[in-house]
Design an enzyme around this catalytic site. Structure first.
Site, mmCIF file in Angstrom:
data_model
loop_
_atom_site.group_PDB
_atom_site.id
_atom_site.type_symbol
_atom_site.label_atom_id
_atom_site.label_comp_id
_atom_site.label_asym_id
_atom_site.label_seq_id
_atom_site.Cartn_x
_atom_site.Cartn_y
_atom_site.Cartn_z
ATOM 1 N N GLU A 108 -10.020 39.826 36.979
ATOM 2 C CA GLU A 108 -10.361 41.063 37.698
ATOM 3 C C GLU A 108 -9.816 41.072 39.117
ATOM 4 O O GLU A 108 -9.648 40.025 39.729
ATOM 5 C CB GLU A 108 -11.891 41.221 37.753
ATOM 6 C CG GLU A 108 -12.445 42.170 36.705
ATOM 7 C CD GLU A 108 -12.149 43.644 36.997
ATOM 8 O OE1 GLU A 108 -11.168 43.963 37.702
ATOM 9 O OE2 GLU A 108 -12.925 44.480 36.511
ATOM 10 N N ASP A 112 -17.232 45.063 42.886
ATOM 11 C CA ASP A 112 -17.880 45.905 43.882
ATOM 12 C C ASP A 112 -19.370 45.939 43.535
ATOM 13 O O ASP A 112 -20.102 45.011 43.853
ATOM 14 C CB ASP A 112 -17.207 47.285 43.821
ATOM 15 C CG ASP A 112 -17.591 48.196 44.974
ATOM 16 O OD1 ASP A 112 -17.722 47.716 46.099
ATOM 17 O OD2 ASP A 112 -17.764 49.402 44.737
ATOM 18 N N ASP A 168 -5.917 50.372 44.562
ATOM 19 C CA ASP A 168 -5.360 51.656 44.987
ATOM 20 C C ASP A 168 -6.357 52.516 45.743
ATOM 21 O O ASP A 168 -7.566 52.321 45.675
ATOM 22 C CB ASP A 168 -4.896 52.444 43.759
ATOM 23 C CG ASP A 168 -6.082 53.036 42.979
ATOM 24 O OD1 ASP A 168 -6.978 52.248 42.599
ATOM 25 O OD2 ASP A 168 -6.136 54.262 42.795
#
Ligand code: IMP
Ligand code: MG
Length: 189
Positions: A108, A112, A168
């Site tokens: 990963e 979060d 991103d």
């Protein structure tokens, strides 16, 4: 360090560099050594979560020297409003591989809230794996909503939105070689 202008990133878009290309590479060396020590002589299936994990997968997998690996990919989408994850996950692209009896390592980019990963772990565990562990480049401890057991972790970072090295903002900045925080003017546009 390379200039801030990479791909579509404008020079002023990055507020500050949190982790340099060199720091990331050195950390991946450590993670790869730990994984090699644990899986030496075994066959390991690396599962990358698209799209953010592509850089970690590419670099980490190439640093493994004693583990025989194969690679597979999953794409998932978390239902929720805006950038907040709800933990309700939809599979956009499922694995090609059968997980029965396999040693599996989820690769990963960032943890979060942990909701997506926590869902993924129980989903993959239900497929008859021999073992299942997680390697993640980044983790935001202050953002955690669920505890996820991560065996190989790169960096714990502050609870700020970061881009680069696969991550991103609106599909931009993934190709930056470092991890940085976004300048406020990017959000305000
Ligand atoms: P979680 O379910 O809240 O842990 O969401 C994890 C996913 O949200 C990651 O795999 C990323 O795709 C995305 N994400 C979380 N934080 C960031 C960030 O700071 N920058 C870019 N993407 C992020
Ligand atoms: Mg991800």
């Amino acid at each position: 360090m390379r200039s801030y202008s990479v791909g579509s990133a404008k020079p002023n878009d990055i507020h500050h560099v949190l982790l340099s290309e060199e720091q990331i590479s050195a950390k991946l060396d450590e993670m790869a050594a730990a994984i090699d020590a644990d899986y030496e002589g075994k066959e390991l299936l690396l599962i990358g979560v698209l799209k953010g994990a592509v850089m970690v997968m590419a670099d980490l997998s190439r640093k493994l020297k004693h583990t025989r690996t194969s690679m597979d990919w999953m794409a998932v989408s978390s239902y929720g409003s805006g950038t907040k994850s709800s933990g309700v996950v939809r599979i956009l692209k499922d694995l090609d591989a059968d997980l029965t009896g396999r040693h599996v390592l989820i690769v990963e980019d960032i943890i979060d809230s942990g909701l997506t990963l926590s869902w993924l772990i129980s989903n993959l565990k239900s497929r008859g794996v021999e073992s299942l562990e997680v390697a993640a480049m980044l983790r935001k401890p202050e953002a955690a909503k669920v505890e996820v057991d991560v065996k190989y972790i790169g960096f714990d970072i502050p609870n700020e939105f970061v881009v680069g090295y696969g991550l991103d903002y609106a599909e931009q900045y993934r190709t930056l070689p470092y991890v940085g925080t976004l300048a406020p003017h990017v959000y305000e546009n």
